[in-house]
Write an enzyme that holds these catalytic residues in place. Structure first.
Site, PDB file in Angstrom:
ATOM      1  N   CYS A 119       0.808  -1.218   0.000  1.00  0.00           N
ATOM      2  CA  CYS A 119       0.000   0.000   0.000  1.00  0.00           C
ATOM      3  C   CYS A 119       0.843   1.271   0.000  1.00  0.00           C
ATOM      4  O   CYS A 119       0.321   2.362  -0.250  1.00  0.00           O
ATOM      5  CB  CYS A 119      -0.931  -0.004   1.204  1.00  0.00           C
ATOM      6  SG  CYS A 119      -1.935  -1.511   1.308  1.00  0.00           S
ATOM      7  N   HIS A 255      -3.079   6.648   2.312  1.00  0.00           N
ATOM      8  CA  HIS A 255      -3.605   5.425   1.709  1.00  0.00           C
ATOM      9  C   HIS A 255      -5.008   5.181   2.248  1.00  0.00           C
ATOM     10  O   HIS A 255      -5.255   5.273   3.446  1.00  0.00           O
ATOM     11  CB  HIS A 255      -2.690   4.248   2.047  1.00  0.00           C
ATOM     12  CG  HIS A 255      -3.330   2.912   1.891  1.00  0.00           C
ATOM     13  ND1 HIS A 255      -3.972   2.526   0.735  1.00  0.00           N
ATOM     14  CD2 HIS A 255      -3.434   1.850   2.757  1.00  0.00           C
ATOM     15  CE1 HIS A 255      -4.455   1.297   0.884  1.00  0.00           C
ATOM     16  NE2 HIS A 255      -4.137   0.872   2.097  1.00  0.00           N
ATOM     17  N   ASN A 285     -10.452  -0.387  -0.407  1.00  0.00           N
ATOM     18  CA  ASN A 285      -8.996  -0.399  -0.266  1.00  0.00           C
ATOM     19  C   ASN A 285      -8.393  -0.956  -1.554  1.00  0.00           C
ATOM     20  O   ASN A 285      -8.552  -2.139  -1.854  1.00  0.00           O
ATOM     21  CB  ASN A 285      -8.609  -1.259   0.940  1.00  0.00           C
ATOM     22  CG  ASN A 285      -7.108  -1.319   1.181  1.00  0.00           C
ATOM     23  OD1 ASN A 285      -6.308  -1.114   0.283  1.00  0.00           O
ATOM     24  ND2 ASN A 285      -6.732  -1.638   2.416  1.00  0.00           N
TER      25      ASN A 285
END
Length: 330
Positions: A119, A255, A285
């Site tokens: 990420c 993120h 996500n």
């Protein structure tokens, strides 16, 4: 000892993004696992995700994002001299997605490499691109963050399958005497890497046995504790190192892992949630794609403007952190 001054010759000259057509809503998730829209929204902030088609892969998302950039900015790619792709879900581990992009767009002599920093991948790739431009050898670099996480998600695990979606974003960086990147920060907590992983060949991490199913495995509670503890420290470090305060920020772009994490970090750092750009509600996500997708949404809504002071902050599997303080140049 005086801190070394951050050097930059990287300027953002074009941007693009793409998400697959298929929408997977929270109502759809209720038909897959025992969950509810209320439960998902309260704990994550996610309302829906985009899911790649069965025959649509990471490289396809990369191509589509780049074509979107070309349509918006008329970008010429023939003189790109390096391609960096951040992904944890490539079609193949080799050839790389960057090599696939080179072939698809007929780019001549250029370097190509994929970055695996989960990420934190997109911001890490931006940092590396800046270094390549600083050498003077490279002058034009494509940086892509792309994921097809749906293909490595375990849809029997109700604690993780509600989180992940697919998408891609791309930034074109060019060498300029007045670089837009102001400062950088990195940190790694590899001793905790067994809390979030995708298994492959090994059956253990840090001496801990892992599940060998090739899917994403996450200890959400531990990752949450790590993130809300570490991110405020990292944000304070980068802002102080380069002479800024969080009040100076026009936009904070973390993120998009989970809105509970983002809300907690904002509370601890004094950054207003209203100054935070995310892609979590619409796309879930998307790991390395979440930051460019958040920036793309902000551009479409005319929220982010030329000259804005922006802090990008990637964090996740590794456990890794990568932050970049920059002036927006589009």
């Amino acid at each position: 000892m005086q801190e070394p001054q951050f050097m930059s010759h990287a300027t953002l000259t074009a941007f693009g993004a793409y998400v697959p057509e298929r929408v997977l809503s929270n109502a759809d998730m209720e038909q897959i696992v025992e969950t509810s829209d209320e439960w998902i929204v309260q704990r994550t902030g996610i309302h829906e995700r985009r899911i790649a088609a069965e025959d649509e892969y990471c490289s396809d998302l990369c191509f589509a994002a780049i074509r979107n950039m070309q349509a918006r900015y008329g970008s010429v790619l023939t003189d790109v001299d390096f391609i960096l792709v951040a992904t944890s879900s490539p079609d193949t581990f080799f050839p790389s997605m960057s090599a696939r992009i080179q072939a698809e767009f007929g780019i001549g002599a250029c370097g190509a490499a994929d970055i695996q920093a989960a990420c934190a991948g997109f911001v890490t790739a931006l940092q590396l691109a800046n270094g390549l431009l600083l050498t003077g050898v490279h002058r034009k670099i494509l940086v892509v963050g792309a994921e097809t996480l749906s293909k490595i998600t375990d849809y029997t695990d109700r604690t993780t399958c509600i989180l992940f979606g697919d998408g891609a974003g791309v930034a074109l960086l060019e060498r300029s005497d007045e670089g837009a990147f102001i400062g950088s920060y990195v940190s790694t907590s590899g001793e905790d890497s067994h809390q979030l992983y995708r298994s492959s060949l090994s059956s253990s991490i840090n001496g801990q046995p892992i599940t060998p199913n090739g899917k994403i495995i996450q200890n959400g509670r531990e990752v949450y504790k790590w993130a809300v503890s570490q991110l405020p420290k990292g944000i304070s470090a980068i802002m102080e190192r380069y002479g800024y305060d969080t009040a100076d920020l026009d936009w904070f772009v973390p993120h998009s892992a989970n809105m509970r994490i983002i809300d907690s970090v904002c509370e601890k750092t004094g950054i207003p949630v209203e100054k935070t750009l995310t892609s979590i509600a619409a796309y879930g996500n998307t790991s390395a794609a979440s930051i460019p997708l958040a920036l793309d949404l902000a551009m479409k809504e005319s929220r982010i403007k030329t000259g804005d002071l922006v802090l990008l902050y990637g964090f996740g599997g590794g456990l890794t952190e990568a932050a970049l303080l920059m002036r927006w140049t589009l």
